[in-house]
Design a protein around this motif. Structure first.
Motif, mmCIF file in Angstrom:
data_model
loop_
_atom_site.group_PDB
_atom_site.id
_atom_site.type_symbol
_atom_site.label_atom_id
_atom_site.label_comp_id
_atom_site.label_asym_id
_atom_site.label_seq_id
_atom_site.Cartn_x
_atom_site.Cartn_y
_atom_site.Cartn_z
ATOM 1 N N PRO A 77 0.842 -1.194 0.000
ATOM 2 C CA PRO A 77 0.000 0.000 0.000
ATOM 3 C C PRO A 77 0.879 1.247 0.000
ATOM 4 O O PRO A 77 2.070 1.155 0.311
ATOM 5 N N PRO A 78 0.304 2.407 -0.342
ATOM 6 C CA PRO A 78 -1.110 2.587 -0.654
ATOM 7 C C PRO A 78 -1.419 2.254 -2.114
ATOM 8 O O PRO A 78 -0.534 2.210 -2.965
ATOM 9 N N SER A 79 -2.695 2.032 -2.370
ATOM 10 C CA SER A 79 -3.191 1.807 -3.726
ATOM 11 C C SER A 79 -4.679 2.137 -3.714
ATOM 12 O O SER A 79 -5.225 2.531 -2.666
ATOM 13 N N SER A 80 -5.332 1.946 -4.827
ATOM 14 C CA SER A 80 -6.778 2.187 -4.836
ATOM 15 C C SER A 80 -7.502 1.220 -3.911
ATOM 16 O O SER A 80 -8.660 1.435 -3.558
ATOM 17 N N ASN A 82 -6.956 0.812 -0.780
ATOM 18 C CA ASN A 82 -7.323 1.556 0.418
ATOM 19 C C ASN A 82 -7.623 3.010 0.077
ATOM 20 O O ASN A 82 -7.401 3.917 0.861
ATOM 21 N N TYR A 83 -8.139 3.185 -1.153
ATOM 22 C CA TYR A 83 -8.768 4.426 -1.611
ATOM 23 C C TYR A 83 -7.774 5.547 -1.929
ATOM 24 O O TYR A 83 -8.140 6.729 -1.925
ATOM 25 N N ASP A 84 -6.527 5.162 -2.212
ATOM 26 C CA ASP A 84 -5.569 6.136 -2.734
ATOM 27 C C ASP A 84 -5.889 6.312 -4.215
ATOM 28 O O ASP A 84 -5.226 5.752 -5.092
ATOM 29 N N GLY A 322 -6.423 -3.322 1.739
ATOM 30 C CA GLY A 322 -5.647 -2.223 2.284
ATOM 31 C C GLY A 322 -4.394 -2.636 3.010
ATOM 32 O O GLY A 322 -3.537 -1.794 3.291
ATOM 33 N N GLU A 324 -0.727 -4.758 3.604
ATOM 34 C CA GLU A 324 0.409 -5.135 2.777
ATOM 35 C C GLU A 324 0.294 -6.599 2.378
ATOM 36 O O GLU A 324 0.035 -7.473 3.212
ATOM 37 N N ASP A 443 -6.289 1.505 6.775
ATOM 38 C CA ASP A 443 -5.672 2.815 6.485
ATOM 39 C C ASP A 443 -6.317 3.510 5.296
ATOM 40 O O ASP A 443 -5.651 3.843 4.296
ATOM 41 N N TYR A 445 -7.858 6.215 2.681
ATOM 42 C CA TYR A 445 -7.466 7.563 2.266
ATOM 43 C C TYR A 445 -8.646 8.524 2.194
ATOM 44 O O TYR A 445 -8.452 9.720 2.002
ATOM 45 N N TYR A 478 -9.279 13.456 -2.998
ATOM 46 C CA TYR A 478 -9.848 12.517 -2.031
ATOM 47 C C TYR A 478 -11.163 12.999 -1.428
ATOM 48 O O TYR A 478 -12.038 12.191 -1.112
#
Length: 491
Positions: A77-80, A82-84, A322, A324, A443, A445, A478
C-alpha cells in the motif's frame, strides 16, 4: 470475425476518430487525410471491441471490485485498494469513454441513420446509453447535452437526473431501431451476438430494467413504481443463459481476456487477487462456486501462471483489503472461468436479470412472491458456471426461504453480488442498498475513513474544463470520494 481482424478495425477506427476528437470534446469530424467514411460493419466491430475492453473489463470493474472487496491488492500500500485514488486514477477511463467509445458510437449512429441501416444505429444507441450510465454512476454530473458539440471544448455538466432520463430514452429509441426494417444488418461484424437483433432487444430491455431499479431510492422516485417499471421491461428481457451478453476473447497475443491481461499474465501485473472478505463469504456459505471463481493459492505467482501447478492440499485465501500483501503467490487469484486467456467477458447476464426481477418483486409484492425468482437467479448463475443441479438444490435449501429471513433484501443482494462476480454492478448495488455489509479497508485515504461512494473528476477535466467541474461543487481529489451521487442521496 476473428479478433485479429478486430484489432485492425479498432486501429482504423481509433485513428479516424481520435484525431478528430482532439479538436473538440466529442468532435465527430473526420480526418481529411483518412478515408471519408468507414462502413458500418467496420465501425461496429471496432466499437464493440473497444467498449468491451476499455469499459466493461477495465478500470471501472477493477477499482470498484476492490472497494466492494471481491478483489484485493496483493502488493504494497497505498493503492486504490485503500482508496488512494485521486484525480489521476480515472483519467484514462474518462478520456477513452468520451473520445473513443462515445465518439465512435455517435459516428456509427449518424452514418447508419443517414443510410437507413437502423439495426446499426440501434446497437450504437445501446452502447451510448450504457456508456453514459456508467459515467454518471461513477461521477454524478457529467457532460451530456453539450458533449457532442465540436465547437464546444468546455461542455457544461448535466445533472444525473437528466442523464438517467436520457439513458432510458436512448434505450427505448434503440428498441425502435432494432425492430425496424434495415437494408443492411449486422452479421459476423457483430462480435457480441452475431447479428441476432432479438438478443440485442432483450439486452436493451434488461438494461432498462437495471436502470429503472437503480432509482428506487432516488429523490422524487417511488420504490414501488421503479420496481414495477423494472418488471415491465424484464417481460421483454433475457429469457435464459443463452441470451447472456458474453464477449469472446482468444488465446493470441493482444487478443486475450482483460482479466487475464490485468491479473494473470505476468507481462502485466499479477497483484490483483481475491479479497479475504470474499473468500470467507463463499466459505461461510459453503458455496460450490468457490473453486470456479477462485484459483487455489499458488496457482499464480508474480510471474503469472505456475507451470505444472499441482498442490498436495488445495487452499483458498485472500488478502485483507488495504493491508500489505505478500505477492500473488500467497493468495487465490481470479478463477479460470473468468480469467483464462480465451475466457469470454460477461457484459450482462440472465442471472442478473433474474436478481433484478427478484428484488423488484420483493419490493412490489413481498418476500414470498420473490422466492421462486430468487431461486431461479441462483440456479442461472450456477448453471452458467457448470455447478450440478444437485449442488445447486442443496445450496438453495441451505439458505432458507426469503419470507423467514430477517432481511430478504440483504439475502437477494448478497446472492446477486456472488452471481455478478467482477461486475461494476456490485458497486452500484452496494451504494444503492448498503449490501453486502463491508468494513472499510485498512488505512483508508477517504477523509471520512469510509469506502468511496463516487469517483473524483479526472486530471484532464480539471485542466481543460475547470469551470464546469467547479460548478458541481465537488472538491478535487480525495474529498470527492465521500460525496454521494444523486440516486444514492438517501442512503
Amino acid at each position: 470475425m476473428k479478433l485479429s481482424k478486430l484489432k485492425i478495425t479498432i486501429l482504423l477506427s481509433g485513428l479516424l476518430f481520435f484525431s478528430a476528437a482532439c479538436e473538440g470534446f466529442l468532435d465527430v469530424n473526420t480526418d481529411p487525410t483518412a478515408p471519408s467514411e468507414v462502413p458500418e460493419d467496420l465501425q461496429l466491430s471496432a466499437l464493440l471491441g473497444v467498449f468491451s475492453y476499455q469499459t466493461i473489463g477495465n478500470e471501472p470493474a477493477r477499482t470498484t471490485n476492490r472497494w466492494v472487496q471481491q478483489l484485493a491488492w496483493s502488493g504494497f500500500p497505498p493503492s486504490s485498494d485503500n482508496y488512494d485514488f485521486d484525480e489521476s486514477g480515472p483519467n484514462n477511463f474518462w478520456n477513452s469513454s468520451y473520445t473513443v467509445v462515445l465518439n465512435n458510437a455517435r459516428e456509427l449512429e449518424n452514418l447508419a441513420e443517414e443510410n437507413g441501416n437502423l439495426a446499426y444505429s440501434g446497437i450504437a444507441k445501446v452502447i451510448q446509453a450504457w456508456s453514459f450510465a456508467i459515467l454518471t454512476d461513477l461521477w454524478n454530473e457529467i457532460p451530456y447535452t453539450e458533449a457532442f458539440d465540436p465547437a464546444n471544448t468546455t461542455p457544461a455538466y448535466d445533472s444525473q437526473e437528466l442523464v438517467y432520463s436520457e439513458v432510458i430514452s436512448l434505450l427505448e429509441a434503440a428498441l425502435v431501431d432494432l425492430s425496424s426494417e434495415s437494408p443492411e444488418a449486422p452479421g459476423s461484424d457483430d462480435l457480441l451476438y452475431g447479428g441476432d437483433l432479438v438478443k440485442w432487444q432483450k439486452l436493451a430491455n434488461t438494461l432498462i430494467a437495471r436502470y429503472q431499479l437503480r432509482l428506487t431510492n432516488a429523490p422524487g422516485h417511488s420504490a414501488s413504481e421503479q420496481a414495477n417499471l423494472a418488471l415491465q421491461a424484464l417481460s421483454n428481457g433475457f429469457d435464459s443463459n443463452s441470451d447472456d451478453a458474453d464477449f469472446e476473447y482468444y488465446d493470441n497475443a493482444g487478443e486475450e481476456n482483460p482479466w487475464y491481461q490485468f491479473a494473470i499474465d505476468g507481462k502485466w501485473d499479477t497483484r490483483d487477487q481475491l479479497s479475504d472478505h470474499y473468500i470467507n463469504l463463499l466459505k461461510d456459505l459453503d458455496d460450490p462456486r468457490l473453486p470456479i471463481q477462485a484459483r487455489p493459492v499458488g496457482a499464480v505467482n508474480n510471474s503469472g501462471l505456475v507451470p505444472g501447478f499441482d498442490p498436495d492440499t488445495v487452499e483458498y485465501a485472500g488478502n485483507v483489503n488495504g493491508s500489505e500483501g505478500d505477492g500473488a503467490g500467497s493468495y487465490s487469484s481470479i478463477g479460470a472461468f473468468y480469467s483464462d486467456a480465451d475466457s469470454p467477458l460477461t457484459w450482462a447476464s440472465y442471472a442478473e436479470a433474474k436478481f433484478i426481477e427478484a428484488e423488484a418483486t420483493y419490493i412490489a409484492q413481498g418476500a414470498a412472491s420473490a422466492q421462486d425468482v430468487y431461486e431461479e437467479a441462483i440456479r442461472a448463475s450456477m448453471s452458467k458456471l457448470g455447478v450440478s443441479q444437485e449442488a445447486a438444490d442443496s445450496y438453495i435449501a441451505s439458505l432458507g426461504p426469503l419470507a423467514a429471513s430477517a432481511n430478504p433484501l440483504e439475502d437477494i443482494i448478497v446472492q446477486k453480488y456472488i452471481a455478478n462476480f467482477l461486475s461494476l454492478e456490485n458497486y452500484n448495488d452496494w451504494r444503492r442498498t448498503g449490501y453486502p455489509e463491508l468494513e472499510p479497508a485498512v488505512d483508508p485515504y477517504t477523509p471520512s475513513g469510509e469506502i468511496p461512494v463516487r469517483y473524483p473528476y479526472p486530471t484532464s477535466e480539471l485542466q481543460n474544463n475547470a469551470e464546469s467541474v467547479s460548478s458541481t461543487g465537488i472538491p478535487v481529489g480525495y474529498g470527492s470520494l465521500d460525496i454521494n451521487v444523486w440516486w444514492d442521496s438517501q442512503n
